[in-house]
Design an enzyme around this catalytic site. Structure first.
Site, mmCIF file in Angstrom:
data_model
loop_
_atom_site.group_PDB
_atom_site.id
_atom_site.type_symbol
_atom_site.label_atom_id
_atom_site.label_comp_id
_atom_site.label_asym_id
_atom_site.label_seq_id
_atom_site.Cartn_x
_atom_site.Cartn_y
_atom_site.Cartn_z
ATOM 1 N N LEU A 33 0.810 -1.226 0.000
ATOM 2 C CA LEU A 33 0.000 0.000 0.000
ATOM 3 C C LEU A 33 0.841 1.274 0.000
ATOM 4 O O LEU A 33 1.901 1.337 0.618
ATOM 5 C CB LEU A 33 -0.926 0.000 1.221
ATOM 6 N N GLY A 36 -1.603 6.341 -2.857
ATOM 7 C CA GLY A 36 -2.689 6.176 -3.835
ATOM 8 C C GLY A 36 -3.784 5.289 -3.266
ATOM 9 O O GLY A 36 -4.978 5.636 -3.297
ATOM 10 N N HIS A 37 -3.381 4.128 -2.720
ATOM 11 C CA HIS A 37 -4.359 3.230 -2.095
ATOM 12 C C HIS A 37 -5.032 3.923 -0.901
ATOM 13 O O HIS A 37 -6.229 3.796 -0.690
ATOM 14 C CB HIS A 37 -3.665 1.968 -1.573
ATOM 15 N N SER A 185 3.092 4.221 -7.271
ATOM 16 C CA SER A 185 2.854 2.865 -7.755
ATOM 17 C C SER A 185 3.629 1.900 -6.887
ATOM 18 O O SER A 185 4.737 2.217 -6.442
ATOM 19 C CB SER A 185 3.335 2.746 -9.210
#
Ligand code: AMP
Length: 284
Positions: A33, A36-37, A185
């Site tokens: 994680l 973004g998550h 990412s």
């Protein structure tokens, strides 16, 4: 936070909560994680009474020679982050439960999956829609949250949900970037320092494209050429595709309009990165 690995148990737990009238928000991920998550979890926390997160590195969406085995995993760290983000149900299904040996049913969306990543990663989206459909059937969320970072994936999932009359609201959220602009990412950890520097060509080229559009350029070919030239200045970066598409149909466009999205996929050393931007919007 409850951590559930058993598919049946997860289904029953969610069913019980739904019967109690709880609204379930769901964020499916492959783990490792990052911010973004976390932005998806944050929004899910706001929109649901129950926040469910799944972590599953889905083997059937990886092609031969791709990074399934080496995909970064750290369940302990993820679990700490999930708890801190207010996750109620952490679902970590086992591969053999989701895909028994005689597994033989797939969900596949045609059309939208044929361009862009669908070209370079045959079978990828079939793997994505199959696992997301399975996860939706287990969790049966009221709302599911996805990032626009995977722009094509979001479009494909929306189409699946519409075409198959799935009773879930799909929400797409903005791309979260590092301070210097690199889209977050899980794969960024693969990058060596020099590759990390060269990877900035992605966001840089998106900004360049946006400047051209703001200056009045609307010929897609001209913008794409400028973007490709910018990226090619970096020796470690190899272009997989650079395209301007309609944000709904994902068909290539000759002229830029308010519906145009610029999509990029590159290989930086051995790491595959994607990024995109709706040209008419500001880059945050
Ligand atoms: P993944 O774990 O890479 O499969 O991603 C899980 C979800 O997080 C997907 O909906 C992604 O689009 C989303 N996501 C990944 N990276 C970002 C990012 N940088 N910003 C926003 N959402 C993201």
């Amino acid at each position: 936070m409850e951590n559930i690995s058993d598919v049946k148990m997860m289904g029953q737990r969610c069913e019980k909560l739904r019967r109690q009238g709880r609204r379930i928000a769901f964020v499916p991920t492959m783990g490792y994680l990052h911010e973004g998550h976390l932005s998806l979890l944050h929004e899910g926390r706001r929109r649901g009474d129950i926040l469910a997160l799944s972590i599953f590195v889905n083997p059937i969406q990886f092609g031969v020679g791709e990074d399934f085995e080496t995909y970064p995993r750290d369940l302990q760290r993820d679990s700490d982050l999930a708890r801190a983000a207010g996750v109620d149900l952490l679902f970590t299904p086992r591969r053999e439960d989701l895909y028994p040996e005689d597994f033989s049913t797939h969900v596949s969306v045609s059309g939208l999956t044929e361009n862009l990543c669908g070209r370079s990663r045959p079978g990828h989206f079939r793997g994505v829609t199959t696992v997301v459909c399975k996860l939706f059937n287990i969790v049966r969320p009221h709302i599911a949250l996805f990032g626009r970072k995977d722009f094509q994936q979001l479009a494909v999932i929306r189409r699946m949900v519409r075409d198959l009359d799935m009773a879930v609201e799909v929400r797409g959220l903005p791309i979260i970037r590092e301070k210097d602009g690199l889209a977050r990412s899980s794969r960024n950890v693969y990058l060596e320092a020099e590759e990390r520097r060269q990877a900035l060509a992605l966001v840089d080229s998106l900004r360049l494209a946006r400047r051209l559009v703001l200056a009045g350029e609307s010929r897609a070919a001209v913008i794409l050429q400028a973007v490709a030239d910018r990226i090619r200045r970096e020796e470690a970066v190899r272009i997989e595709y650079v395209q301007i598409c309609h944000q709904d149909t994902l068909q290539d466009m000759e002229w830029v309009t308010a519906d145009s999205v610029l999509l990029l996929a590159v290989q930086v050393g051995r790491t595959r990165l994607i990024d995109n931007h709706i040209l008419w919007e500001e880059i945050t």
